[in-house]
Design a protein around this motif. Structure first.
Motif, short mmCIF file in Angstrom:
data_model
loop_
_atom_site.label_atom_id
_atom_site.label_comp_id
_atom_site.label_asym_id
_atom_site.label_seq_id
_atom_site.Cartn_x
_atom_site.Cartn_y
_atom_site.Cartn_z
N GLN A 271 12.01 22.14 16.39
CA GLN A 271 11.10 22.75 15.42
C GLN A 271 9.74 22.04 15.36
N ASN A 272 9.64 20.82 15.89
CA ASN A 272 8.41 20.02 15.80
C ASN A 272 7.92 19.93 14.36
N LYS A 273 8.88 19.65 13.47
CA LYS A 273 8.59 19.45 12.05
C LYS A 273 9.33 18.21 11.60
N GLY A 274 8.93 17.66 10.47
CA GLY A 274 9.60 16.47 9.94
C GLY A 274 9.96 16.65 8.50
N ILE A 275 10.55 15.61 7.93
CA ILE A 275 10.87 15.59 6.51
C ILE A 275 9.77 14.79 5.82
N ILE A 276 9.33 15.25 4.67
CA ILE A 276 8.26 14.57 3.94
C ILE A 276 8.85 13.92 2.70
N VAL A 277 8.66 12.63 2.59
CA VAL A 277 9.17 11.88 1.44
C VAL A 277 8.18 12.02 0.28
N PRO A 278 8.62 11.75 -0.96
CA PRO A 278 7.73 11.89 -2.12
C PRO A 278 6.56 10.90 -2.08
N TYR A 279 5.40 11.38 -2.53
CA TYR A 279 4.24 10.52 -2.74
C TYR A 279 4.39 9.97 -4.14
N VAL A 280 4.16 8.69 -4.34
CA VAL A 280 4.19 8.12 -5.68
C VAL A 280 2.89 7.39 -5.96
N ARG A 281 2.39 7.59 -7.15
CA ARG A 281 1.16 6.90 -7.58
C ARG A 281 1.49 5.62 -8.34
N THR A 282 2.75 5.51 -8.78
CA THR A 282 3.24 4.31 -9.46
C THR A 282 4.62 4.03 -8.89
N LEU A 283 4.86 2.81 -8.41
CA LEU A 283 6.17 2.48 -7.85
C LEU A 283 7.24 2.54 -8.93
N PRO A 284 8.41 3.07 -8.60
CA PRO A 284 9.51 3.10 -9.57
C PRO A 284 9.87 1.68 -10.03
N THR A 285 10.22 1.54 -11.31
CA THR A 285 10.56 0.22 -11.83
C THR A 285 11.98 -0.20 -11.49
N SER A 286 12.89 0.74 -11.37
CA SER A 286 14.29 0.44 -11.03
C SER A 286 14.77 1.37 -9.92
N PRO A 287 14.22 1.23 -8.71
CA PRO A 287 14.61 2.15 -7.64
C PRO A 287 16.04 1.91 -7.17
N THR A 288 16.63 2.95 -6.64
CA THR A 288 17.96 2.87 -6.06
C THR A 288 17.84 2.35 -4.64
N PRO A 289 18.70 1.40 -4.22
CA PRO A 289 18.65 0.94 -2.82
C PRO A 289 18.76 2.13 -1.87
N GLY A 290 17.90 2.13 -0.85
CA GLY A 290 17.86 3.23 0.11
C GLY A 290 16.73 4.20 -0.16
N THR A 291 15.99 4.00 -1.26
CA THR A 291 14.88 4.89 -1.60
C THR A 291 13.77 4.74 -0.57
#
Length: 175
Positions: free
Chosen positions: A43-63
């Motif tokens: 498909q010559n396409k990819g997956i796009i991850v979320p853009y964040v303007r502020t880093l999460p304070t308690s991210p889940t491992p693997g984010t």
């Protein structure tokens, strides 16, 4: 007879291994037993991850996110459980891309694949102890006509690389 058919149907459903393939019914993995989410080939396409303007304070491992806290120094990042790891290795400029992104919106919903519930906080959560996501595959990132900031793909062939796009440049990770 109805009870027998119902019993066979329920047993069949309980033994089934759920999997999601986006883009077609075949996907790219030849062995599907360890696949939770995969994408169509060619498909010559990819997956796009979320853009964040502020880093999460308690991210889940693997984010995995595109850190756009500074729009002119955006970087793809991965949270390993104790710290954010830079996947880009170089700054990207996502100023133009951010103009079309909403601001001031708090995401409360999430989609979970692989489980009914998950304690992980994310827009898309893949929850499994035995299955993984297979990234979209391409033969060359140059074949992607308009890569978007935050895009991830697996470059197959002789190079076998993880490629991430930070809005300006591709970065490559080799196993």
């Amino acid at each position: 007879m109805k009870k027998l058919i119902l019993a066979v149907l329920l047993i069949s459903i309980s033994l089934a291994n759920a999997q999601v393939i986006i883009g077609d019914a075949v996907g790219t993995a030849s062995n599907k037993t360890s696949v939770l989410l995969e994408f169509a080939a060619g498909q010559n396409k990819g997956i796009i991850v979320p853009y964040v303007r502020t880093l999460p304070t308690s991210p889940t491992p693997g984010t995995i996110i595109l850190d756009a806290t500074t729009a002119t120094a955006a970087r793809m990042k991965f949270y390993n459980g104790t710290a954010w790891q830079d996947l880009s290795g170089q700054d990207g400029n996502v100023t133009t891309a951010l103009t079309s992104q909403p601001t001031g919106i708090t995401e409360t919903g999430k989609s979970i694949i692989g489980a009914d519930t998950s304690p992980a906080d994310g827009v898309l959560v893949l929850e499994s102890t035995s299955k993984a996501m297979v990234l979209p595959t391409v033969t060359d990132v140059q074949n992607i006509p308009s890569p978007s900031p935050g895009m991830m793909v697996y470059v197959k062939g002789s190079t076998k690389l993880l490629a991430v796009y930070n809005g300006s440049k591709w970065s490559f990770w080799k196993p």
